[in-house]
Design a protein around this motif. Structure first.
Motif, PDB file in Angstrom:
ATOM      1  N   PHE A  42       0.819  -1.307   0.080  1.00 26.99           N
ATOM      2  CA  PHE A  42      -0.014   0.040  -0.152  1.00 26.99           C
ATOM      3  C   PHE A  42       0.935   1.246  -0.045  1.00 26.99           C
ATOM      4  O   PHE A  42       0.472   2.360   0.298  1.00 26.99           O
ATOM      5  CB  PHE A  42      -0.921   0.015   1.228  1.00 26.99           C
ATOM      6  N   GLN A  43       2.152   1.061  -0.265  1.00 24.25           N
ATOM      7  CA  GLN A  43       3.032   2.269  -0.234  1.00 24.25           C
ATOM      8  C   GLN A  43       2.874   3.497  -0.956  1.00 24.25           C
ATOM      9  O   GLN A  43       2.759   4.557  -0.581  1.00 24.25           O
ATOM     10  CB  GLN A  43       4.501   1.799  -0.640  1.00 24.25           C
ATOM     11  N   TRP A  44       2.430   3.327  -2.298  1.00 29.06           N
ATOM     12  CA  TRP A  44       2.082   4.505  -3.072  1.00 29.06           C
ATOM     13  C   TRP A  44       0.486   4.762  -3.237  1.00 29.06           C
ATOM     14  O   TRP A  44       0.097   5.832  -4.020  1.00 29.06           O
ATOM     15  CB  TRP A  44       2.864   4.278  -4.433  1.00 29.06           C
ATOM     16  N   ASP A  48      -4.943   1.380  -4.909  1.00 27.06           N
ATOM     17  CA  ASP A  48      -4.562   0.584  -5.920  1.00 27.06           C
ATOM     18  C   ASP A  48      -3.537  -0.548  -5.457  1.00 27.06           C
ATOM     19  O   ASP A  48      -2.431  -0.163  -5.286  1.00 27.06           O
ATOM     20  CB  ASP A  48      -4.119   1.699  -6.940  1.00 27.06           C
ATOM     21  N   TYR A  49      -3.979  -1.707  -5.257  1.00 26.94           N
ATOM     22  CA  TYR A  49      -2.824  -2.797  -4.848  1.00 26.94           C
ATOM     23  C   TYR A  49      -3.557  -4.048  -5.308  1.00 26.94           C
ATOM     24  O   TYR A  49      -4.442  -4.258  -5.866  1.00 26.94           O
ATOM     25  CB  TYR A  49      -3.079  -2.590  -3.205  1.00 26.94           C
ATOM     26  N   ASP A  50      -2.194  -4.762  -5.494  1.00 26.52           N
ATOM     27  CA  ASP A  50      -2.488  -6.294  -6.024  1.00 26.52           C
ATOM     28  C   ASP A  50      -2.633  -7.179  -4.652  1.00 26.52           C
ATOM     29  O   ASP A  50      -2.209  -7.331  -3.802  1.00 26.52           O
ATOM     30  CB  ASP A  50      -1.218  -6.761  -6.456  1.00 26.52           C
ATOM     31  N   ILE A  51      -4.398  -7.580  -4.929  1.00 33.28           N
ATOM     32  CA  ILE A  51      -4.696  -8.371  -3.747  1.00 33.28           C
ATOM     33  C   ILE A  51      -3.834  -9.772  -3.574  1.00 33.28           C
ATOM     34  O   ILE A  51      -3.863 -10.189  -2.417  1.00 33.28           O
ATOM     35  CB  ILE A  51      -6.386  -8.342  -3.977  1.00 33.28           C
ATOM     36  N   GLU A  56      -0.569 -12.889   0.056  1.00 32.83           N
ATOM     37  CA  GLU A  56       0.588 -13.740   0.464  1.00 32.83           C
ATOM     38  C   GLU A  56       1.481 -12.984   1.551  1.00 32.83           C
ATOM     39  O   GLU A  56       1.876 -13.921   2.420  1.00 32.83           O
ATOM     40  CB  GLU A  56       1.711 -13.583  -0.958  1.00 32.83           C
ATOM     41  N   GLU A  57       1.543 -11.874   1.545  1.00 34.62           N
ATOM     42  CA  GLU A  57       2.159 -11.252   2.799  1.00 34.62           C
ATOM     43  C   GLU A  57       1.328 -11.285   4.065  1.00 34.62           C
ATOM     44  O   GLU A  57       1.951 -11.368   5.039  1.00 34.62           O
ATOM     45  CB  GLU A  57       2.380  -9.522   2.456  1.00 34.62           C
ATOM     46  N   LEU A  58       0.126 -11.306   3.914  1.00 37.69           N
ATOM     47  CA  LEU A  58      -0.455 -11.396   5.144  1.00 37.69           C
ATOM     48  C   LEU A  58      -0.603 -12.864   5.538  1.00 37.69           C
ATOM     49  O   LEU A  58      -0.418 -13.227   6.774  1.00 37.69           O
ATOM     50  CB  LEU A  58      -2.113 -10.955   4.777  1.00 37.69           C
TER      51      LEU A  58
END
Length: 106
Positions: A42-44, A48-51, A56-58
């Motif tokens: 969610f940095q930028w 607009d993020y890749d779910i 994967e990170e969650l």
């Protein structure tokens, strides 16, 4: 998580003999590293993020959390419910509903 998923996480760790590397401090560091990678999704943009990347990170965060529960002999339901008991006192509905003010500023 259901027991089948927990057992799968435990088997993954056991099969690789990784428990020897799982001190509470190392697991806490790993949780923070993976949480940082989750935040990077969610940095930028907040919208607009890749779910798939988020999932994967969650998942990495959750796996390390389960590893830490195991290492410390803790039960997720027990510690979450204990914390929720405290949160319900700290953030009473009548004061906290729709309000983002910190509990000590009520």
């Amino acid at each position: 998580m259901n027991q089948k998923t927990i057992d799968r996480i435990r088997k993954f760790t056991d099969d690789r003999e990784w428990d020897q590397f799982h001190s509470p401090a190392n697991l806490a560091k790993s949780i923070m590293i993976e949480a940082g990678e989750l935040l990077e999704c969610f940095q930028w943009s907040d919208n607009d993020y890749d779910i798939e990347h988020v999932k994967e990170e969650l998942a990495d965060v959750l796996v390390y959390c389960q590893d830490m529960l195991d290492k410390l002999g803790l039960d997720a339901d027990e510690i979450v419910n204990s914390k929720m008991d405290k949160n319900e006192v700290k953030y009473p509905v009548e004061k906290a509903r729709g309000n983002a003010v910190k509990y000590n500023a009520f």
